[in-house]
Design a protein around this motif. Structure first.
Motif, mmCIF file in Angstrom:
data_model
loop_
_atom_site.group_PDB
_atom_site.id
_atom_site.type_symbol
_atom_site.label_atom_id
_atom_site.label_comp_id
_atom_site.label_asym_id
_atom_site.label_seq_id
_atom_site.Cartn_x
_atom_site.Cartn_y
_atom_site.Cartn_z
ATOM 1 N N ARG A 2 0.837 -1.189 0.000
ATOM 2 C CA ARG A 2 0.000 0.000 0.000
ATOM 3 C C ARG A 2 0.877 1.247 0.000
ATOM 4 O O ARG A 2 2.094 1.180 0.204
ATOM 5 C CB ARG A 2 -0.922 -0.008 1.219
ATOM 6 C CG ARG A 2 -1.899 -1.193 1.218
ATOM 7 C CD ARG A 2 -2.872 -1.148 0.050
ATOM 8 N NE ARG A 2 -3.758 -0.017 0.109
ATOM 9 C CZ ARG A 2 -4.935 0.003 0.715
ATOM 10 N NH1 ARG A 2 -5.392 -1.085 1.311
ATOM 11 N NH2 ARG A 2 -5.664 1.090 0.732
ATOM 12 N N LEU A 6 4.942 1.879 0.601
ATOM 13 C CA LEU A 6 5.766 2.303 -0.532
ATOM 14 C C LEU A 6 6.564 3.550 -0.180
ATOM 15 O O LEU A 6 7.762 3.632 -0.461
ATOM 16 C CB LEU A 6 4.882 2.558 -1.754
ATOM 17 C CG LEU A 6 5.602 3.020 -3.017
ATOM 18 C CD1 LEU A 6 6.469 1.899 -3.580
ATOM 19 C CD2 LEU A 6 4.589 3.489 -4.055
ATOM 20 N N VAL A 17 5.654 10.101 -5.549
ATOM 21 C CA VAL A 17 5.158 8.868 -6.162
ATOM 22 C C VAL A 17 4.185 9.201 -7.281
ATOM 23 O O VAL A 17 4.295 8.670 -8.390
ATOM 24 C CB VAL A 17 4.491 7.953 -5.111
ATOM 25 C CG1 VAL A 17 3.736 6.810 -5.772
ATOM 26 C CG2 VAL A 17 5.536 7.409 -4.147
ATOM 27 N N ILE A 21 4.335 8.600 -11.621
ATOM 28 C CA ILE A 21 3.405 7.815 -12.438
ATOM 29 C C ILE A 21 2.537 8.690 -13.350
ATOM 30 O O ILE A 21 1.757 8.162 -14.137
ATOM 31 C CB ILE A 21 2.514 6.897 -11.569
ATOM 32 C CG1 ILE A 21 1.628 7.689 -10.620
ATOM 33 C CG2 ILE A 21 3.356 5.873 -10.846
ATOM 34 C CD1 ILE A 21 0.646 6.844 -9.828
ATOM 35 N N PRO A 33 7.120 1.441 -11.122
ATOM 36 C CA PRO A 33 6.036 0.456 -11.065
ATOM 37 C C PRO A 33 4.654 1.120 -11.072
ATOM 38 O O PRO A 33 4.436 2.128 -10.406
ATOM 39 C CB PRO A 33 6.263 -0.271 -9.734
ATOM 40 C CG PRO A 33 7.698 -0.043 -9.418
ATOM 41 C CD PRO A 33 8.042 1.299 -9.992
ATOM 42 N N LYS A 34 3.763 0.534 -11.839
ATOM 43 C CA LYS A 34 2.401 1.063 -11.958
ATOM 44 C C LYS A 34 1.555 0.585 -10.779
ATOM 45 O O LYS A 34 1.692 -0.545 -10.325
ATOM 46 C CB LYS A 34 1.742 0.593 -13.255
ATOM 47 C CG LYS A 34 2.534 0.880 -14.508
ATOM 48 C CD LYS A 34 2.680 2.359 -14.753
ATOM 49 C CE LYS A 34 3.401 2.643 -16.047
ATOM 50 N NZ LYS A 34 4.665 3.298 -15.889
ATOM 51 N N PRO A 35 0.675 1.464 -10.288
ATOM 52 C CA PRO A 35 -0.226 1.031 -9.215
ATOM 53 C C PRO A 35 -1.262 0.059 -9.754
ATOM 54 O O PRO A 35 -1.606 0.080 -10.938
ATOM 55 C CB PRO A 35 -0.878 2.333 -8.753
ATOM 56 C CG PRO A 35 -0.769 3.254 -9.912
ATOM 57 C CD PRO A 35 0.478 2.858 -10.651
ATOM 58 N N ILE A 36 -1.754 -0.784 -8.875
ATOM 59 C CA ILE A 36 -2.776 -1.767 -9.218
ATOM 60 C C ILE A 36 -4.024 -1.438 -8.401
ATOM 61 O O ILE A 36 -3.938 -1.235 -7.184
ATOM 62 C CB ILE A 36 -2.291 -3.192 -8.885
ATOM 63 C CG1 ILE A 36 -1.065 -3.518 -9.724
ATOM 64 C CG2 ILE A 36 -3.390 -4.208 -9.091
ATOM 65 C CD1 ILE A 36 -0.365 -4.776 -9.298
ATOM 66 N N TRP A 50 0.915 -1.483 -4.904
ATOM 67 C CA TRP A 50 2.001 -1.786 -5.832
ATOM 68 C C TRP A 50 2.518 -3.178 -5.511
ATOM 69 O O TRP A 50 2.559 -3.579 -4.347
ATOM 70 C CB TRP A 50 3.133 -0.780 -5.669
ATOM 71 C CG TRP A 50 2.844 0.549 -6.252
ATOM 72 C CD1 TRP A 50 3.292 1.021 -7.449
ATOM 73 C CD2 TRP A 50 2.058 1.612 -5.689
ATOM 74 N NE1 TRP A 50 2.824 2.293 -7.665
ATOM 75 C CE2 TRP A 50 2.060 2.679 -6.595
ATOM 76 C CE3 TRP A 50 1.323 1.752 -4.505
ATOM 77 C CZ2 TRP A 50 1.375 3.866 -6.363
ATOM 78 C CZ3 TRP A 50 0.646 2.936 -4.280
ATOM 79 C CH2 TRP A 50 0.673 3.976 -5.200
ATOM 80 N N GLU A 52 5.135 -5.676 -4.564
ATOM 81 C CA GLU A 52 6.434 -5.561 -3.894
ATOM 82 C C GLU A 52 7.559 -5.971 -4.822
ATOM 83 O O GLU A 52 8.604 -5.325 -4.863
ATOM 84 C CB GLU A 52 6.479 -6.410 -2.624
ATOM 85 C CG GLU A 52 5.777 -5.793 -1.460
ATOM 86 C CD GLU A 52 5.973 -6.589 -0.185
ATOM 87 O OE1 GLU A 52 7.040 -7.236 -0.031
ATOM 88 O OE2 GLU A 52 5.076 -6.551 0.658
ATOM 89 N N VAL A 55 8.414 -3.219 -7.188
ATOM 90 C CA VAL A 55 9.083 -2.106 -6.502
ATOM 91 C C VAL A 55 10.545 -2.453 -6.247
ATOM 92 O O VAL A 55 11.445 -1.654 -6.530
ATOM 93 C CB VAL A 55 8.361 -1.764 -5.175
ATOM 94 C CG1 VAL A 55 9.166 -0.755 -4.361
ATOM 95 C CG2 VAL A 55 6.956 -1.242 -5.455
ATOM 96 N N TRP A 58 12.529 -2.407 -9.450
ATOM 97 C CA TRP A 58 12.770 -1.031 -9.873
ATOM 98 C C TRP A 58 13.928 -0.436 -9.059
ATOM 99 O O TRP A 58 14.820 0.208 -9.613
ATOM 100 C CB TRP A 58 11.502 -0.194 -9.710
ATOM 101 C CG TRP A 58 11.659 1.221 -10.114
ATOM 102 C CD1 TRP A 58 11.631 1.730 -11.377
ATOM 103 C CD2 TRP A 58 11.885 2.337 -9.240
ATOM 104 N NE1 TRP A 58 11.824 3.090 -11.349
ATOM 105 C CE2 TRP A 58 11.983 3.489 -10.050
ATOM 106 C CE3 TRP A 58 12.008 2.472 -7.863
ATOM 107 C CZ2 TRP A 58 12.200 4.757 -9.512
ATOM 108 C CZ3 TRP A 58 12.220 3.734 -7.338
ATOM 109 C CH2 TRP A 58 12.318 4.840 -8.159
#
Length: 77
Positions: A2, A6, A17, A21, A33-36, A50, A52, A55, A58
């Motif tokens: 969450r 992050l 953050v 994005i 990394p793209k959020p989900i 995100w 893990e 992340v 990356w």
């Protein structure tokens, strides 16, 4: 992962953050990394998270880029 986790993991603020994005931001990073979406239907709102693994991959890539840059600078001296 969450947002709060992050932020702690990366040591950055929330706006950083969301800048990373946002394709319209000068601080946009296509490799970030793209959020989900975790909840909510379609449009805006709802919880996001995100992966893990994404992340940490990356972060590892950033460390490797920095190490390569340092190596090149040393070679140029």
């Amino acid at each position: 992962m969450r947002l709060r986790s992050l932020l702690k993991c990366l040591g950055v603020g929330r706006s950083t953050v969301y800048d990373r994005i946002n394709p319209n931001s000068p601080r946009y990073d296509a490799s970030f990394p793209k959020p989900i979406r975790l909840s909510g239907a379609g449009g805006k709102g709802g919880a996001v998270g995100w992966l893990e693994s994404a992340v940490y991959q990356w972060l590892a890539a950033r460390v490797n880029e920095k190490a390569s840059l340092i190596d090149r600078q040393r070679a140029d001296q």
